[in-house]
Design an enzyme around this catalytic site. Sequence first.
Site, PDB file in Angstrom:
ATOM      1  N   HIS A  90       0.823   5.171   1.318  1.00  0.00           N
ATOM      2  CA  HIS A  90       0.101   6.053   2.238  1.00  0.00           C
ATOM      3  C   HIS A  90       0.786   7.423   2.201  1.00  0.00           C
ATOM      4  O   HIS A  90       2.023   7.497   2.279  1.00  0.00           O
ATOM      5  CB  HIS A  90       0.130   5.476   3.661  1.00  0.00           C
TER       6      HIS A  90
ATOM      7  N   GLU B 180       5.039  10.046  -4.909  1.00  0.00           N
ATOM      8  CA  GLU B 180       4.370   8.725  -4.869  1.00  0.00           C
ATOM      9  C   GLU B 180       4.565   7.996  -6.193  1.00  0.00           C
ATOM     10  O   GLU B 180       4.835   6.788  -6.228  1.00  0.00           O
ATOM     11  CB  GLU B 180       2.874   8.900  -4.612  1.00  0.00           C
TER      12      GLU B 180
ATOM     13  N   ASN C  98       0.853  -1.186   0.000  1.00  0.00           N
ATOM     14  CA  ASN C  98       0.000   0.000   0.000  1.00  0.00           C
ATOM     15  C   ASN C  98       0.886   1.231   0.000  1.00  0.00           C
ATOM     16  O   ASN C  98       2.017   1.202   0.499  1.00  0.00           O
ATOM     17  CB  ASN C  98      -0.888   0.024   1.253  1.00  0.00           C
TER      18      ASN C  98
HETATM   19  C1  GRF Z   1      -3.344   9.896  -3.087  1.00  0.00           C
HETATM   20  O1  GRF Z   1      -3.348  10.967  -2.165  1.00  0.00           O
HETATM   21  C2  GRF Z   1      -2.560   8.780  -2.491  1.00  0.00           C
HETATM   22  O2  GRF Z   1      -1.619   9.231  -1.556  1.00  0.00           O
HETATM   23  C3  GRF Z   1      -3.564   7.959  -1.776  1.00  0.00           C
HETATM   24  O3  GRF Z   1      -4.762   8.071  -2.531  1.00  0.00           O
HETATM   25  C4  GRF Z   1      -4.758   9.358  -3.194  1.00  0.00           C
HETATM   26  C5  GRF Z   1      -5.238   9.220  -4.622  1.00  0.00           C
HETATM   27  O4  GRF Z   1      -4.317   8.430  -5.286  1.00  0.00           O
HETATM   28  N1  GRF Z   1      -3.086   6.599  -1.709  1.00  0.00           N
HETATM   29  P1  GRF Z   1      -4.562   7.986  -6.833  1.00  0.00           P
HETATM   30  O5  GRF Z   1      -4.368   9.213  -7.689  1.00  0.00           O
HETATM   31  O6  GRF Z   1      -5.998   7.470  -6.927  1.00  0.00           O
HETATM   32  O7  GRF Z   1      -3.527   6.946  -7.077  1.00  0.00           O
END
Ligand code: GRF
Length: 198
Positions: A111, A176, A109
């Site tokens: 986070h 990320e 995961n």
């Molecule tokens: C992001 O803030 C990520 O940190 C969290 O979910 C949010 C949306 O992510 N895990 P994504 O664009 O749907 O991957």
Amino acid sequence: MSHRRVAILISGGGSNMVSLVDSMTRDHPARPCLVLSNDAQAGGLAKARDRGIETAVVDHRPFKGDRAAFEAELLKPLEAAQPDIVCLAGFMRVLTGDFVSRFQGRMLNIHPSLLPKYKGLHTHARAIEAGDAEHGCTVHEVTAALDDGPILGQARVTIAPEDTPDSLAAKVLLYEHQLYPSVLRRYVEGNRSVLMLP
Ligand code: GRF
């Protein structure tokens, strides 16, 4: 040598899923086998289909508070895809210990905080509120405890005085998209050392 199969669970736009999918090419030892969402409106589903990836939706709402019943449905397309690894990527449902135990040691995961700080929601606002100098994101193995498993990688950003939760979230999201693909490849290759970015 056949590729390792990676299933990705999403709830929204799926920008992390896109980064993961787009990293699994050429000599990468893994390939995406399924993108699965709890929301038929998740924007990431179209992005997955555009990339020729099988998708499935199991809406959590008909199951109301019956988490086990929702997970029993969620397991059907997931197990049918026979994943070696499951990546949660913006997946916004809390999973029970029973579900997680089926994938223990092969579920990751991401986070948006420097765990163990700020488990749960609204992490960017909480870091700003606390007056922290830096913030970031963490990729970890998923265990029964929420946002708590062994850390596999982290990326740090500085919090600028003018940062808002939205501007900070945008900064973290860019990292990320670097961190998750890098950690996934190392994980598939059996490397469990902690990756620190930048
Ligand atoms: C992001 O803030 C990520 O940190 C969290 O979910 C949010 C949306 O992510 N895990 P994504 O664009 O749907 O991957």
